[in-house]
Design a protein around this motif. Structure first.
Motif, PDB file in Angstrom:
ATOM      1  N   VAL A  11      26.725 -42.685  21.641  1.00 14.60           N
ATOM      2  CA  VAL A  11      28.047 -43.013  22.195  1.00 14.60           C
ATOM      3  C   VAL A  11      27.977 -44.045  23.322  1.00 14.60           C
ATOM      4  O   VAL A  11      27.198 -43.897  24.260  1.00 14.60           O
ATOM      5  CB  VAL A  11      28.755 -41.741  22.738  1.00 14.60           C
ATOM      6  CG1 VAL A  11      30.135 -42.082  23.290  1.00 14.60           C
ATOM      7  CG2 VAL A  11      28.859 -40.681  21.658  1.00 14.60           C
ATOM      8  N   THR A  12      28.798 -45.084  23.215  1.00 14.58           N
ATOM      9  CA  THR A  12      29.024 -46.027  24.316  1.00 14.58           C
ATOM     10  C   THR A  12      30.429 -45.788  24.837  1.00 14.58           C
ATOM     11  O   THR A  12      31.397 -45.844  24.083  1.00 14.58           O
ATOM     12  CB  THR A  12      28.891 -47.490  23.835  1.00 14.58           C
ATOM     13  OG1 THR A  12      27.585 -47.672  23.294  1.00 14.58           O
ATOM     14  CG2 THR A  12      29.105 -48.464  24.988  1.00 14.58           C
ATOM     15  N   LEU A  13      30.518 -45.495  26.128  1.00 17.12           N
ATOM     16  CA  LEU A  13      31.803 -45.193  26.771  1.00 17.12           C
ATOM     17  C   LEU A  13      32.151 -46.330  27.719  1.00 17.12           C
ATOM     18  O   LEU A  13      31.458 -46.553  28.716  1.00 17.12           O
ATOM     19  CB  LEU A  13      31.681 -43.866  27.527  1.00 17.12           C
ATOM     20  CG  LEU A  13      32.879 -43.405  28.359  1.00 17.12           C
ATOM     21  CD1 LEU A  13      34.119 -43.221  27.503  1.00 17.12           C
ATOM     22  CD2 LEU A  13      32.525 -42.090  29.080  1.00 17.12           C
ATOM     23  N   ILE A  14      33.199 -47.063  27.389  1.00 13.10           N
ATOM     24  CA  ILE A  14      33.628 -48.184  28.225  1.00 13.10           C
ATOM     25  C   ILE A  14      34.738 -47.677  29.130  1.00 13.10           C
ATOM     26  O   ILE A  14      35.841 -47.377  28.667  1.00 13.10           O
ATOM     27  CB  ILE A  14      34.085 -49.357  27.348  1.00 13.10           C
ATOM     28  CG1 ILE A  14      32.907 -49.794  26.467  1.00 13.10           C
ATOM     29  CG2 ILE A  14      34.592 -50.514  28.200  1.00 13.10           C
ATOM     30  CD1 ILE A  14      33.247 -50.789  25.399  1.00 13.10           C
ATOM     31  N   ALA A  15      34.410 -47.539  30.412  1.00 15.25           N
ATOM     32  CA  ALA A  15      35.293 -46.824  31.332  1.00 15.25           C
ATOM     33  C   ALA A  15      35.912 -47.741  32.369  1.00 15.25           C
ATOM     34  O   ALA A  15      35.213 -48.489  33.048  1.00 15.25           O
ATOM     35  CB  ALA A  15      34.515 -45.712  32.025  1.00 15.25           C
ATOM     36  N   GLY A  16      37.231 -47.669  32.501  1.00 16.36           N
ATOM     37  CA  GLY A  16      37.930 -48.284  33.627  1.00 16.36           C
ATOM     38  C   GLY A  16      37.657 -47.453  34.866  1.00 16.36           C
ATOM     39  O   GLY A  16      36.906 -46.473  34.812  1.00 16.36           O
ATOM     40  N   PRO A  17      38.265 -47.805  36.011  1.00 13.85           N
ATOM     41  CA  PRO A  17      38.000 -47.078  37.243  1.00 13.85           C
ATOM     42  C   PRO A  17      38.533 -45.646  37.182  1.00 13.85           C
ATOM     43  O   PRO A  17      39.742 -45.439  37.188  1.00 13.85           O
ATOM     44  CB  PRO A  17      38.757 -47.884  38.306  1.00 13.85           C
ATOM     45  CG  PRO A  17      39.252 -49.109  37.628  1.00 13.85           C
ATOM     46  CD  PRO A  17      39.197 -48.919  36.169  1.00 13.85           C
ATOM     47  N   VAL A  18      37.647 -44.690  37.105  1.00 11.65           N
ATOM     48  CA  VAL A  18      38.005 -43.262  37.046  1.00 11.65           C
ATOM     49  C   VAL A  18      37.049 -42.479  37.924  1.00 11.65           C
ATOM     50  O   VAL A  18      35.991 -42.971  38.301  1.00 11.65           O
ATOM     51  CB  VAL A  18      37.932 -42.691  35.600  1.00 11.65           C
ATOM     52  CG1 VAL A  18      38.979 -43.322  34.713  1.00 11.65           C
ATOM     53  CG2 VAL A  18      36.543 -42.845  35.010  1.00 11.65           C
ATOM     54  N   ASN A  19      37.442 -41.232  38.198  1.00 11.11           N
ATOM     55  CA  ASN A  19      36.647 -40.372  39.051  1.00 11.11           C
ATOM     56  C   ASN A  19      36.015 -39.270  38.233  1.00 11.11           C
ATOM     57  O   ASN A  19      36.284 -38.096  38.450  1.00 11.11           O
ATOM     58  CB  ASN A  19      37.569 -39.751  40.097  1.00 11.11           C
ATOM     59  CG  ASN A  19      37.046 -40.009  41.476  1.00 11.11           C
ATOM     60  OD1 ASN A  19      35.851 -39.822  41.719  1.00 11.11           O
ATOM     61  ND2 ASN A  19      37.912 -40.450  42.368  1.00 11.11           N
ATOM     62  N   LEU A  20      35.196 -39.597  37.248  1.00 13.32           N
ATOM     63  CA  LEU A  20      34.660 -38.591  36.343  1.00 13.32           C
ATOM     64  C   LEU A  20      33.167 -38.804  36.173  1.00 13.32           C
ATOM     65  O   LEU A  20      32.679 -39.945  36.231  1.00 13.32           O
ATOM     66  CB  LEU A  20      35.340 -38.707  34.964  1.00 13.32           C
ATOM     67  CG  LEU A  20      36.850 -38.448  34.889  1.00 13.32           C
ATOM     68  CD1 LEU A  20      37.379 -38.835  33.522  1.00 13.32           C
ATOM     69  CD2 LEU A  20      37.142 -36.978  35.185  1.00 13.32           C
ATOM     70  N   ALA A  21      32.442 -37.698  35.945  1.00 11.50           N
ATOM     71  CA  ALA A  21      31.006 -37.781  35.724  1.00 11.50           C
ATOM     72  C   ALA A  21      30.745 -38.254  34.294  1.00 11.50           C
ATOM     73  O   ALA A  21      31.502 -37.934  33.379  1.00 11.50           O
ATOM     74  CB  ALA A  21      30.378 -36.416  35.940  1.00 11.50           C
ATOM     75  N   THR A  22      29.686 -39.015  34.111  1.00  9.27           N
ATOM     76  CA  THR A  22      29.305 -39.484  32.783  1.00  9.27           C
ATOM     77  C   THR A  22      28.819 -38.304  31.949  1.00  9.27           C
ATOM     78  O   THR A  22      27.934 -37.574  32.379  1.00  9.27           O
ATOM     79  CB  THR A  22      28.173 -40.520  32.894  1.00  9.27           C
ATOM     80  OG1 THR A  22      28.553 -41.507  33.845  1.00  9.27           O
ATOM     81  CG2 THR A  22      27.895 -41.183  31.550  1.00  9.27           C
ATOM     82  N   PRO A  23      29.373 -38.077  30.747  1.00  8.15           N
ATOM     83  CA  PRO A  23      28.883 -36.979  29.905  1.00  8.15           C
ATOM     84  C   PRO A  23      27.397 -37.166  29.562  1.00  8.15           C
ATOM     85  O   PRO A  23      26.935 -38.299  29.409  1.00  8.15           O
ATOM     86  CB  PRO A  23      29.751 -37.088  28.640  1.00  8.15           C
ATOM     87  CG  PRO A  23      30.953 -37.876  29.038  1.00  8.15           C
ATOM     88  CD  PRO A  23      30.505 -38.797  30.127  1.00  8.15           C
TER      89      PRO A  23
END
Ligand code: CTP
Ligand code: CA
Length: 226
Positions: free
Chosen positions: A55-67
């Protein structure tokens, strides 16, 4: 080795997921954005990874831990998210656009902080449309992954989502009623309707983590048949 092996419906498959909002700069200290938390996209990334996907997760600015076990690419604006998504999509089997991409960005990014004027005259802000990331991927002639979008709606949810499915040439769309309390955008829960060319199926309100498991199983089954 454990005798128990979870069902690996996405074993050996490459999945790209966009998640969270984008931030569109106005000047060095200001931006336009939205309230997306990224929770749905991150839950999908975790569920796809558990299902055996790379899985490649392209993330905008969020406050979450990387799975765990997920490759994360952090981006800020829609153009940057588009470039990262196009790059990842070249190599993937399944693309899921769960991000709340800002529809517009300021026509110009001021190099210096914008100053307010002394008089009380009205200010206007010129905006230009951002590229549609998921539609760009779905429009590919070559290296086209199975492409899934989301639809955030406040009325005529299924009708509007069906329109987006067709216009963006998606394989599947997940329609989301964002007007329902404790659902959608910033909530831990969500209730959605899954729509493809064959029809629609409502999934009742559930934790986003549980819903992500169901959606990944549905996507894995549909992408298989392609
Ligand atoms: N999307 C995208 N790039 C954009 C806008 C939206 O990839 N510039 C994707 C979202 O990630 C989602 C789908 O398109 O998968 C639908 O997003 P939504 O905001 O519901 O629809 P829009 O096409 O932007 O239409 P509108 O906001 O006017 O309802
Ligand atoms: Ca939009």
């Amino acid at each position: 080795e454990s005798l128990f092996r979870p069902q690996q419906s996405l074993a050996g498959r490459k999945v790209t997921i966009t998640a969270g909002p984008t931030r569109e700069a106005l000047d060095p200290v200001r931006y336009l954005s939205n309230h997306s938390s990224g929770k749905m996209g991150f839950a999908l990334a975790a569920a796809a990874q558990r299902a055996g996907a790379e899985v490649t997760l392209i993330a905008g600015p969020v406050n979450l831990a990387t799975p765990a076990g997920v490759k994360r690419v952090d981006v800020t604006g829609a153009l940057e998210m588009r470039d990262a998504a196009e790059r990842a999509a070249d190599l993937c089997d399944i693309f899921i656009g769960a991000a709340a991409v800002a529809d517009f960005r300021p026509a110009e990014v001021a190099e210096q902080k914008i100053k307010k004027r002394d008089d009380n005259s009205e200010e206007t802000l010129a905006l230009i449309k951002n590229p549609d990331i998921v539609a760009g991927i779905a429009a590919r002639k070559e290296r086209r992954p199975f492409t899934v979008g989301f639809a955030a709606e406040t009325e005529k949810v299924v009708e509007h989502a069906q329109g987006k499915l067709a216009r963006k040439k998606l394989d599947m769309i997940v329609a989301n009623d964002v007007s329902v309390a404790d659902s959608g955008f910033n909530s831990d829960r969500n209730a959605v309707t899954v729509i493809d060319a064959n029809g629609s199926m409502a999934l009742p309100s559930a934790l986003k983590t549980e819903l992500a498991e169901q959606l990944i199983e549905i996507i894995a089954a549909k992408a298989q048949k392609q």
